[in-house]
Design a protein around this motif. Structure first.
Motif, PDB file in Angstrom:
ATOM      1  N   UNK A   1       0.831  -1.194   0.000  1.00 35.76           N
ATOM      2  CA  UNK A   1       0.000   0.000   0.000  1.00 35.76           C
ATOM      3  C   UNK A   1       0.872   1.254   0.000  1.00 35.76           C
ATOM      4  N   UNK A   2       0.664   2.118  -0.996  1.00 36.21           N
ATOM      5  CA  UNK A   2       1.494   3.319  -1.120  1.00 36.21           C
ATOM      6  C   UNK A   2       2.950   3.021  -1.416  1.00 36.21           C
ATOM      7  N   UNK A   3       3.217   1.804  -1.936  1.00 41.45           N
ATOM      8  CA  UNK A   3       4.591   1.341  -2.233  1.00 41.45           C
ATOM      9  C   UNK A   3       5.463   1.386  -0.980  1.00 41.45           C
ATOM     10  N   UNK A   4       4.889   0.922   0.125  1.00 41.09           N
ATOM     11  CA  UNK A   4       5.575   1.030   1.418  1.00 41.09           C
ATOM     12  C   UNK A   4       6.934   0.335   1.397  1.00 41.09           C
ATOM     13  N   UNK A   5       6.994  -0.878   0.846  1.00 42.68           N
ATOM     14  CA  UNK A   5       8.257  -1.613   0.836  1.00 42.68           C
ATOM     15  C   UNK A   5       9.291  -0.893  -0.016  1.00 42.68           C
ATOM     16  N   UNK A   6       8.883  -0.386  -1.163  1.00 42.40           N
ATOM     17  CA  UNK A   6       9.795   0.343  -2.038  1.00 42.40           C
ATOM     18  C   UNK A   6      10.377   1.555  -1.316  1.00 42.40           C
ATOM     19  N   UNK A   7       9.530   2.274  -0.604  1.00 42.80           N
ATOM     20  CA  UNK A   7       9.983   3.503   0.053  1.00 42.80           C
ATOM     21  C   UNK A   7      10.871   3.178   1.264  1.00 42.80           C
ATOM     22  N   UNK A   8      10.534   2.089   1.964  1.00 44.12           N
ATOM     23  CA  UNK A   8      11.384   1.682   3.090  1.00 44.12           C
ATOM     24  C   UNK A   8      12.785   1.299   2.616  1.00 44.12           C
ATOM     25  N   UNK A   9      12.868   0.690   1.450  1.00 42.89           N
ATOM     26  CA  UNK A   9      14.189   0.295   0.943  1.00 42.89           C
ATOM     27  C   UNK A   9      15.035   1.525   0.628  1.00 42.89           C
ATOM     28  N   UNK A  10      14.413   2.574   0.095  1.00 41.40           N
ATOM     29  CA  UNK A  10      15.153   3.812  -0.172  1.00 41.40           C
ATOM     30  C   UNK A  10      15.602   4.456   1.143  1.00 41.40           C
ATOM     31  N   UNK A  11      14.734   4.419   2.156  1.00 44.23           N
ATOM     32  CA  UNK A  11      15.113   4.968   3.469  1.00 44.23           C
ATOM     33  C   UNK A  11      16.272   4.183   4.062  1.00 44.23           C
ATOM     34  N   UNK A  12      16.205   2.845   3.954  1.00 40.29           N
ATOM     35  CA  UNK A  12      17.261   2.015   4.536  1.00 40.29           C
ATOM     36  C   UNK A  12      18.601   2.259   3.856  1.00 40.29           C
ATOM     37  N   UNK A  13      18.562   2.714   2.597  1.00 38.69           N
ATOM     38  CA  UNK A  13      19.809   3.034   1.899  1.00 38.69           C
ATOM     39  C   UNK A  13      20.418   4.344   2.401  1.00 38.69           C
ATOM     40  N   UNK A  14      19.707   5.044   3.323  1.00 41.71           N
ATOM     41  CA  UNK A  14      20.230   6.272   3.902  1.00 41.71           C
ATOM     42  C   UNK A  14      19.874   7.530   3.134  1.00 41.71           C
ATOM     43  N   UNK A  15      18.893   7.432   2.260  1.00 45.44           N
ATOM     44  CA  UNK A  15      18.504   8.592   1.462  1.00 45.44           C
ATOM     45  C   UNK A  15      17.399   9.369   2.167  1.00 45.44           C
ATOM     46  N   UNK A  16      17.269  10.663   1.886  1.00 41.48           N
ATOM     47  CA  UNK A  16      16.316  11.510   2.618  1.00 41.48           C
ATOM     48  C   UNK A  16      14.865  11.089   2.394  1.00 41.48           C
ATOM     49  N   UNK A  17      14.026  11.495   3.324  1.00 38.77           N
ATOM     50  CA  UNK A  17      12.604  11.177   3.247  1.00 38.77           C
ATOM     51  C   UNK A  17      11.967  11.779   2.000  1.00 38.77           C
ATOM     52  N   UNK A  18      12.382  12.967   1.598  1.00 37.82           N
ATOM     53  CA  UNK A  18      11.784  13.602   0.420  1.00 37.82           C
ATOM     54  C   UNK A  18      12.176  12.901  -0.874  1.00 37.82           C
ATOM     55  N   UNK A  19      13.160  12.013  -0.809  1.00 36.88           N
ATOM     56  CA  UNK A  19      13.486  11.155  -1.949  1.00 36.88           C
ATOM     57  C   UNK A  19      12.644   9.888  -1.902  1.00 36.88           C
ATOM     58  N   UNK A  20      12.501   9.329  -0.695  1.00 38.17           N
ATOM     59  CA  UNK A  20      11.739   8.090  -0.538  1.00 38.17           C
ATOM     60  C   UNK A  20      10.249   8.303  -0.772  1.00 38.17           C
ATOM     61  N   UNK A  21       9.713   9.434  -0.321  1.00 38.39           N
ATOM     62  CA  UNK A  21       8.266   9.674  -0.415  1.00 38.39           C
ATOM     63  C   UNK A  21       8.008  11.127  -0.799  1.00 38.39           C
ATOM     64  N   UNK A  22       8.223  11.482  -2.048  1.00 40.42           N
ATOM     65  CA  UNK A  22       7.984  12.869  -2.468  1.00 40.42           C
ATOM     66  C   UNK A  22       6.520  13.243  -2.343  1.00 40.42           C
ATOM     67  N   UNK A  23       6.274  14.483  -1.985  1.00 39.63           N
ATOM     68  CA  UNK A  23       4.879  14.921  -1.816  1.00 39.63           C
ATOM     69  C   UNK A  23       4.173  15.113  -3.144  1.00 39.63           C
ATOM     70  N   UNK A  24       4.927  15.474  -4.187  1.00 43.27           N
ATOM     71  CA  UNK A  24       4.340  15.691  -5.505  1.00 43.27           C
ATOM     72  C   UNK A  24       5.194  15.001  -6.564  1.00 43.27           C
ATOM     73  N   UNK A  25       4.869  13.767  -6.900  1.00 46.25           N
ATOM     74  CA  UNK A  25       5.637  13.083  -7.955  1.00 46.25           C
ATOM     75  C   UNK A  25       5.453  13.769  -9.301  1.00 46.25           C
ATOM     76  N   UNK A  26       6.469  13.631 -10.161  1.00 48.65           N
ATOM     77  CA  UNK A  26       6.425  14.291 -11.467  1.00 48.65           C
ATOM     78  C   UNK A  26       5.435  13.598 -12.392  1.00 48.65           C
ATOM     79  N   UNK A  27       4.948  14.347 -13.387  1.00 51.22           N
ATOM     80  CA  UNK A  27       4.142  13.767 -14.458  1.00 51.22           C
ATOM     81  C   UNK A  27       4.432  14.541 -15.744  1.00 51.22           C
ATOM     82  N   UNK A  28       4.035  13.947 -16.864  1.00 49.07           N
ATOM     83  CA  UNK A  28       4.389  14.499 -18.165  1.00 49.07           C
ATOM     84  C   UNK A  28       3.224  15.230 -18.831  1.00 49.07           C
ATOM     85  N   UNK A  29       2.176  15.553 -18.072  1.00 45.84           N
ATOM     86  CA  UNK A  29       1.023  16.213 -18.661  1.00 45.84           C
ATOM     87  C   UNK A  29       1.414  17.542 -19.302  1.00 45.84           C
TER      88      UNK A  29
END
Length: 623
Positions: A396-424
Motif C-alpha cells: 500500500x502506497x509502495x511502502x516496501x519500495x519507500x522503506x528500501x530507499x530509506x534504509x539506503x540512507x537517502x532523505x525522506x523527500x526522496x523516498x516519499x515525495x509529496x508531488x511526484x512528477x508527471x508528463x502532462x
C-alpha cells in the motif's frame, strides 16, 4: 527479437546461408535483431526441419523467440516476458513478421481496420490481445504460438498462467525488505550484457529508485543513468531527487529536458512524417533522445522501472473484474456497435502484469531500433510471484519500495515525495506549440471553394494565407486529389436537381485519392413542425428578431424555411431558404454511384440517425 519473410515454397529443400546480418534461403530471409544482448541459434542438421532461436544471452529464465520450419508449416513461439512483441501478416503464401510494426507498412491497409480494436482505442478500453488496429495483422502475445500453413495464419493462445490468489502471512522473523533487496539485485545481476555497459532509466521516483539501488549493488563495469526532466516546480524537485540517487549510486548521468522534445517537436518521428506505430508511446520524441544517448554510450542493456505500479496493486484475483468504462457520447454507430465486442478474443492471464506487457509493446521497439535491449526487473516472474504473496500493508502506497530507499540512507523527500512528477505539461506543450501548427499547415495546404465571390473576398481579408477560390461544386476541377474531401454547412442541400447532385458527387470523386475520405453534412429528413419559432440574431446594428416557419414539398423534396425579420431600425424583411432533402438510402445511392463506400452516417448528436441533419463519412474505393 527477429524479422522475417518466409515463402512456403522455399521450405521444401532449404539451404540457409548467412548474408549481411540475415539467414537467406531462396526468396526467404530471417533477420535477428542486431543486439549484443541477444544470441541466435540456427539448427538445420535435420533439414528440412529447421529450428531458429533468438534469446537473451544470460543465465536463468530468459526471453526468447523460437521459429521451427518444416516443408508444410512455420511455427513461432515466444516466452513469458513479451519484451518486444512480434507482429505478423500473411499474404499470398508468404509470412511477414517483425518486432517493428512500421516494417510491415506495405501490408497494412488503413481503410481496413478492426472495429472492436478501434472502439477500444477511442474509449480507452485497451486490451491485451493478438488483434491489432489493422485487419489481418496480428500480435504474438506472451507464450502464444503462431502457425502458418497453406491454409493461412492462426494464433494459438496458451493456457492461463497460474498466480497467487491472495497475499500470505509472513513467517515469524522474516524481513521482507531483505528478501526483496536480494531478489531484485539477483534479477538485475542476470542482465544479458557481455561488455558490462548498462544504462538505467532514472526518473527519481520509487520504482526507478529501487531499480537504481539494485543496479548499484550488482556492480556492472560501466553504468550510465538517463532521465527525462519535466518543467516547472515539479521538475526542480525531480532534479534534486535524481541528483541524490545519482550521487549515491555513482552513475554517470545524462538528464534531458523533456519540454524540449514534446510530441510533434521538430526533428521527431511525427513532425518528419516517418512511419510509426499509431498506437505507440505519446512521448516517443523525448524517449528517442534518451535511447540515442544510451546508444552513443554503447549501453547494451537499459534497465527500466516499468511495472512498479502493477506489482504494488492492491487487488484480489478471486474478485478481479474490469471496471465499467466511461461513456463516450461522440462515437459513431459502427464504433458503438463494436463496443459490445471489446472483451472478445482476449489473451489469457499472462505471467507478467497485463498493463506492463501492453506498455512494452508501446515503448520497447524504440530500444531495439537504437541497438539497446530493455530489461524490466520489477516484473521478472520471480518478483511478480514474491509481490503477489506479500501482505497488502507492504504494498500500500509502495511502502516496501519507500522503506528500501530509506534504509539506503537517502532523505525522506526522496523516498516519499509529496508531488511526484508527471508528463502532462509536456503533452500540452507539444499539442499547443507544434500540434496546432501542424493542423494549421494541413489547412494551408488545402483548397477551399465557395460559390459566392463576395464570401471569398471576405475570407481572403481575414485569412490571407489560405487558398480560397470561387467555384461551382458541380463543375469545379482543381487538378489535384486529396486525402479528405469535405462538403459541410448544408452546401449540398442547395443543389436541387438530381442530375446536378450527381455532378457534385462526380466532383467529389475527381478530387479524392484512392482510400480517401468524403465527409459531408446534409438534411436527411424534413423539418415539418407547424408551430412558429422566434429567435434573436445579433447584427452589427443591434439585435434583430426573426420569426421562422417551415413548409415541405414532398414531390420535389424541398424543405423551405420562411423567415420574417424585424430589423434594429424597425424595418421588416422576409426571405426563404430552400433546401433539398436527400433521404439516407437516396444518399447511399449517390455516394456509391460516385465510387465511394459509406463508412458511417450519424446525426448531429451521434446517437444514430434520427435527423434532420446527418453527417456522412465515405471512403473512395476506385483506383
Amino acid at each position: 527479437m527477429l524479422s522475417l519473410r518466409l515463402h512456403l515454397a522455399d521450405l521444401q529443400a532449404p539451404r540457409w546461408r548467412p548474408q549481411a546480418g540475415r539467414w537467406v534461403n531462396g526468396e526467404s530471409w530471417i533477420e535477428p535483431a542486431n543486439l549484443g544482448a541477444l544470441v541466435t541459434e540456427l539448427d538445420d542438421d535435420r533439414a528440412p526441419f529447421v529450428r531458429v532461436k533468438v534469446k537473451e544471452g544470460k543465465r536463468g529464465e530468459a526471453d526468447f523467440t523460437e521459429l521451427t520450419m518444416t516443408p508444410d508449416e512455420v511455427r513461432l513461439t515466444v516466452g513469458v516476458f513479451g519484451s518486444a512483441p512480434l507482429h505478423l501478416v500473411a499474404k499470398a503464401g508468404v509470412l511477414h513478421a517483425s518486432w517493428d510494426l512500421a516494417e510491415l507498412r506495405p501490408y497494412l491497409r488503413p481503410e481496413r481496420l478492426v472495429p472492436r480494436v478501434v472502439a477500444r482505442t477511442l474509449t480507452r478500453q485497451h486490451r491485451y490481445t493478438s488483434e491489432t488496429l489493422f485487419e489481418g495483422v496480428y500480435r504474438l502475445t506472451e507464450r502464444a504460438t503462431a502457425v502458418f500453413t497453406s491454409s493461412g495464419l492462426a494464433i494459438r493462445y496458451p493456457e492461463p498462467a497460474e498466480h497467487v490468489l491472495e497475499p500470505r502471512p509472513l513467517r515469524s522473523g522474516v524481513d521482507p525488505l531483505t528478501v526483496f533487496d536480494e531478489l531484485l539485485t539477483n534479477v538485475v545481476r542476470e542482465a544479458p550484457t557481455a561488455t558490462g555497459c548498462v544504462g538505467v532509466e532514472l526518473s527519481g521516483g520509487a520504482d526507478s529508485g529501487n531499480v537504481a539501488l539494485a543496479v548499484r549493488a550488482a556492480r556492472f563495469d560501466e553504468t550510465y543513468s538517463f532521465g527525462l526532466l519535466v518543467g516547472g516546480a515539479l521538475g526542480a524537485q525531480q532534479r534534486e531527487r535524481r541528483q541524490v540517487l545519482v550521487d549515491h549510486c555513482g552513475f554517470r548521468d545524462t538528464a534531458i529536458p523533456a519540454m524540449q522534445y514534446p510530441p510533434f517537436a521538430p526533428g521527431g518521428v511525427r513532425a518528419l512524417g516517418k512511419p510509426h506505430d499509431p498506437a505507440g508511446a505519446f512521448y516517443r520524441e523525448a524517449f528517442d533522445v534518451v535511447r540515442e544517448q544510451a546508444a552513443n554510450r554503447r549501453c547494451e542493456v537499459m534497465v527500466t522501472g516499468s511495472g512498479g505500479d502493477e506489482i504494488n496493486a492492491h487487488h484480489s484475483r478471486k474478485e478481479a473484474e474490469l471496471p465499467p468504462a466511461e461513456p463516450v457520447p461522440w462515437l459513431g454507430s459502427k464504433a458503438t456497435q463494436a463496443l459490445g465486442e471489446v472483451n472478445e478474443n482476449l489473451a489469457p492471464m499472462p505471467v507478467l502484469p497485463v498493463p506492463t506487457l501492453m506498455a512494452f509493446g508501446l515503448h520497447n521497439p524504440g530500444f531495439l531500433r537504437s541497438g539497446t535491449w530493455p530489461v524490466s526487473p520489477l516484473v521478472h516472474p520471480h518478483m511478480v510471484r514474491f509481490m503477489e504473496q506479500l501482505p497488502h500493508e507492504h504494498k500500500r502506497g509502495k511502502a516496501l519500495f519507500r522503506d528500501r530507499i530509506r534504509r539506503a540512507g537517502l532523505p525522506e523527500w526522496v523516498a516519499a515525495p509529496t508531488e511526484p512528477e508527471n508528463f502532462l505539461g509536456v503533452l500540452e506543450s507539444g499539442l499547443r506549440s507544434y500540434g496546432a501548427p501542424i493542423l494549421g499547415d494541413m489547412l494551408r495546404k488545402s483548397v477551399l471553394v465557395d460559390l459566392q465571390p463576395g464570401m471569398v473576398d471576405f475570407a481572403h481579408q481575414v485569412r490571407p494565407a489560405l487558398d480560397i477560390r470561387a467555384g461551382d461544386m458541380r463543375t469545379v476541377r482543381l487538378g489535384r486529389r486529396t486525402d479528405v474531401v469535405t462538403c459541410l454547412g448544408n452546401s449540398l442541400a442547395y443543389v436541387h436537381d438530381n442530375d446536378e447532385i450527381s455532378e457534385v458527387f462526380e466532383t467529389f470523386a475527381a478530387h479524392a485519392r484512392p482510400g480517401g475520405l468524403l465527409v459531408l453534412c446534409s438534411p436527411v429528413s424534413p423539418i415539418t413542425r407547424s408551430e412558429v419559432t422566434t429567435t434573436v440574431v445579433r447584427t452589427p446594428h443591434g439585435p434583430a428578431q426573426v420569426t421562422i416557419t417551415y413548409s415541405w414539398d414532398l414531390r420535389t423534396q424541398i424543405n423551405t424555411m420562411h423567415r420574417s425579420w424585424v430589423l434594429p431600425t424597425g424595418d421588416e424583411a422576409r426571405d426563404e431558404i430552400r433546401r433539398r432533402v436527400l433521404f439516407p438510402r437516396e444518399l447511399d445511392r449517390y455516394v456509391s454511384g460516385a465510387g465511394f463506400e459509406v463508412v458511417d452516417m450519424v446525426d448531429e448528436v451521434s446517437t444514430g440517425l434520427t435527423g434532420p441533419i446527418a453527417y456522412t463519412a465515405a471512403r473512395y474505393t476506385r483506383g
